[in-house]
Each structure stands twice: as structure tokens, then as C-alpha cells.
Design an enzyme around this catalytic site. Sequence first.
Site, PDB file in Angstrom:
ATOM      1  N   ASP A   9       0.914   4.559  44.981  1.00 31.19           N
ATOM      2  CA  ASP A   9       0.445   5.449  43.924  1.00 31.19           C
ATOM      3  C   ASP A   9      -0.993   5.049  43.574  1.00 31.19           C
ATOM      4  O   ASP A   9      -1.422   3.917  43.852  1.00 31.19           O
ATOM      5  CB  ASP A   9       1.356   5.297  42.704  1.00 31.19           C
ATOM      6  CG  ASP A   9       0.818   6.019  41.490  1.00 31.19           C
ATOM      7  OD1 ASP A   9       0.548   7.227  41.587  1.00 31.19           O
ATOM      8  OD2 ASP A   9       0.645   5.353  40.443  1.00 31.19           O
ATOM      9  N   ASP A  11      -3.244   6.200  40.224  1.00 32.24           N
ATOM     10  CA  ASP A  11      -3.561   5.902  38.818  1.00 32.24           C
ATOM     11  C   ASP A  11      -2.542   4.944  38.216  1.00 32.24           C
ATOM     12  O   ASP A  11      -1.337   5.174  38.258  1.00 32.24           O
ATOM     13  CB  ASP A  11      -3.610   7.201  38.010  1.00 32.24           C
ATOM     14  CG  ASP A  11      -4.751   8.099  38.461  1.00 32.24           C
ATOM     15  OD1 ASP A  11      -5.904   7.746  38.198  1.00 32.24           O
ATOM     16  OD2 ASP A  11      -4.478   9.129  39.099  1.00 32.24           O
ATOM     17  N   GLY A  44      -0.259  12.089  42.636  1.00 30.04           N
ATOM     18  CA  GLY A  44      -0.253  13.428  42.071  1.00 30.04           C
ATOM     19  C   GLY A  44      -1.574  14.130  42.265  1.00 30.04           C
ATOM     20  O   GLY A  44      -1.675  15.342  42.056  1.00 30.04           O
ATOM     21  N   LYS A 184       7.219  13.356  45.149  1.00 29.23           N
ATOM     22  CA  LYS A 184       6.605  12.515  46.167  1.00 29.23           C
ATOM     23  C   LYS A 184       7.619  12.174  47.271  1.00 29.23           C
ATOM     24  O   LYS A 184       7.267  12.098  48.450  1.00 29.23           O
ATOM     25  CB  LYS A 184       6.078  11.218  45.547  1.00 29.23           C
ATOM     26  CG  LYS A 184       4.864  11.378  44.655  1.00 29.23           C
ATOM     27  CD  LYS A 184       4.406  10.023  44.131  1.00 29.23           C
ATOM     28  CE  LYS A 184       3.222  10.153  43.188  1.00 29.23           C
ATOM     29  NZ  LYS A 184       2.736   8.841  42.697  1.00 29.23           N
ATOM     30  N   ASP A 207       3.962   3.230  39.052  1.00 30.64           N
ATOM     31  CA  ASP A 207       4.007   2.852  37.631  1.00 30.64           C
ATOM     32  C   ASP A 207       4.502   3.958  36.718  1.00 30.64           C
ATOM     33  O   ASP A 207       4.823   3.696  35.555  1.00 30.64           O
ATOM     34  CB  ASP A 207       2.612   2.433  37.153  1.00 30.64           C
ATOM     35  CG  ASP A 207       1.680   3.629  36.986  1.00 30.64           C
ATOM     36  OD1 ASP A 207       1.162   3.841  35.887  1.00 30.64           O
ATOM     37  OD2 ASP A 207       1.473   4.367  37.970  1.00 30.64           O
ATOM     38  N   ASN A 210       6.339  10.114  37.835  1.00 28.01           N
ATOM     39  CA  ASN A 210       6.386  10.814  39.118  1.00 28.01           C
ATOM     40  C   ASN A 210       6.587   9.865  40.297  1.00 28.01           C
ATOM     41  O   ASN A 210       6.534  10.296  41.457  1.00 28.01           O
ATOM     42  CB  ASN A 210       5.138  11.674  39.322  1.00 28.01           C
ATOM     43  CG  ASN A 210       3.857  10.852  39.454  1.00 28.01           C
ATOM     44  OD1 ASN A 210       3.806   9.666  39.097  1.00 28.01           O
ATOM     45  ND2 ASN A 210       2.811  11.480  39.961  1.00 28.01           N
TER      46      ASN A 210
END
Length: 263
Positions: A9, A11, A44, A184, A207, A210
Site C-alpha cells: 500500500d 499512503d 487506491g 484490492k 494500514d 481498503n
Amino acid sequence: MEKQVVFFDLDGTLLTSDLKVASSSIEAIHRIREQGAEPVIATGRTIMEIGYVMEETGIQSCVAMNGQYVIYDGEIIYENPLDVNEVKALHEGSSRKGHELAFYNAENITVTAGGSDLITKNYERVGSVYPPIDDRLYLDETIHQMLIFCEAGEEAYYQERFPYFQFVRNSPFGCDIYPAGTSKATGIERLLTSKNIPRESTYAFGDGLNDLEMFQLVEHPIAMGNALDNVKKAAKYVTNSHDEDGILNGLLMCGLLDSKLVY
């Protein structure tokens, strides 16, 4: 030995609080690649937003827009466009409620209006600028994801009335919108099937909300120290925060990186 694949991931995970990739993360990614592992971004965000990350890390594979668009080694292997009529219905509904939208594909991001405080704050949060205004992009181009800019809790109104979408909050300023039943994990499954990679060889760092489906899919989920509590509960390992060499330490914890090779 099967090829190991590691999904990152962005962010709150691969990106630090100042939206940079830590030097320790870049070095660790180079090391695992040398050992035969394949790093993949799972985000995302859309492709046009993350070029600098791919360049810095050397990663050329990405599960983008919450699984709706997947590239492997620069080649598109899966995409799941939104239905135009469903997008139109939501656009009309959000207009009546006074909420603005953003439309996403691999090359473009547009928003439905200018001068929005929530839109401004949302893109400042990710180190970006206010996108171009075009409330008809979905009529002219394929759209893979939307955002709705609303206060926390207001998405419940839309989730009830537009059940073919899911509304997943990604910040205090809005929610990602993509087809119900996808995530995802959907994009990751497509990638694994396309490249004949077994789930037993999969790892993921995340984290946020999503990332939950991704954690349920891969064999070795690793939560960042700054992750939400329910994300930590879904993980096999919990590493340091994204600002405290969490990627490096997580790769050491799960055995993908040998501490003797780190210097």
C-alpha cells in the site's frame, strides 16, 4: 522455490508522513528483488499519481484504484471499468445532495466543481493540486474509480441508495467509490492467476480500511505500526510505523530479508 510477491500500500505504508519513500524502504525493496521477490504497489491511487514512487523504487507492477486496474511489468493485465449508467445515477444523486465527485482513470483525474474546501483539503493531504474541472469525463472516457467528498458518516446515505457501489472512507474529506464486491484483493487475484503465482507466496503491507480484503487474501499480511486497530488485528505481523523504517523492519520480521544483508 516459488516466486514471492510483496504488495505495498502507499499512503500510510510505503509513503512516510511527508509523502516520500524512506531510503531504508528503497534499499530494502532493492534487496528483496535481488533475492528473487517481486514488489508490487497496491493502492487506491491511480497510475498517473504515482510515477515518482515507481521511479524511485523501480517497481513496475501495480494494483491501482483499489483493484480496478492492474499492470504487471508495465503491461495492463486487468481493468474493470465502472458502468456509465451507474456513474450517471450517482452523479445526479450527489448533485442533488450538494456533494462533489472526482472521476479517475489511468490517465486523468477530474472533479465536478471548483472552489470546494473538501476537495482542496483532500488533494493537499496527498501532496497534489486541485484537479481539472470536468463533470462529464465519464461520458467521454472509461472510468475505473470515483471519490465523493463528504463529511464522515454522510456516505451511509449513498451506500443505501447505490448498493452496486461501495463507499470506503479514505480520509476525513471523502470516500473511494468502486464496484460492490471488489477490492484490492480482486485485482491481486487477477494478477496471481495471470502469472500462476500461488497464494502461499504472497505478502502485503497496509494500514487502512481498503487493505482489509488484501490482508484476508494473502498468506502473510503485515500491518504498519500506524495502522488502524482492525487492520492490525487482521495481520500476521505488526511492524513499526511508516515513519520509523516500518517497511524494512516488516520485511525482516516476516523473513523476506536477511538482517545480515542490511547495512
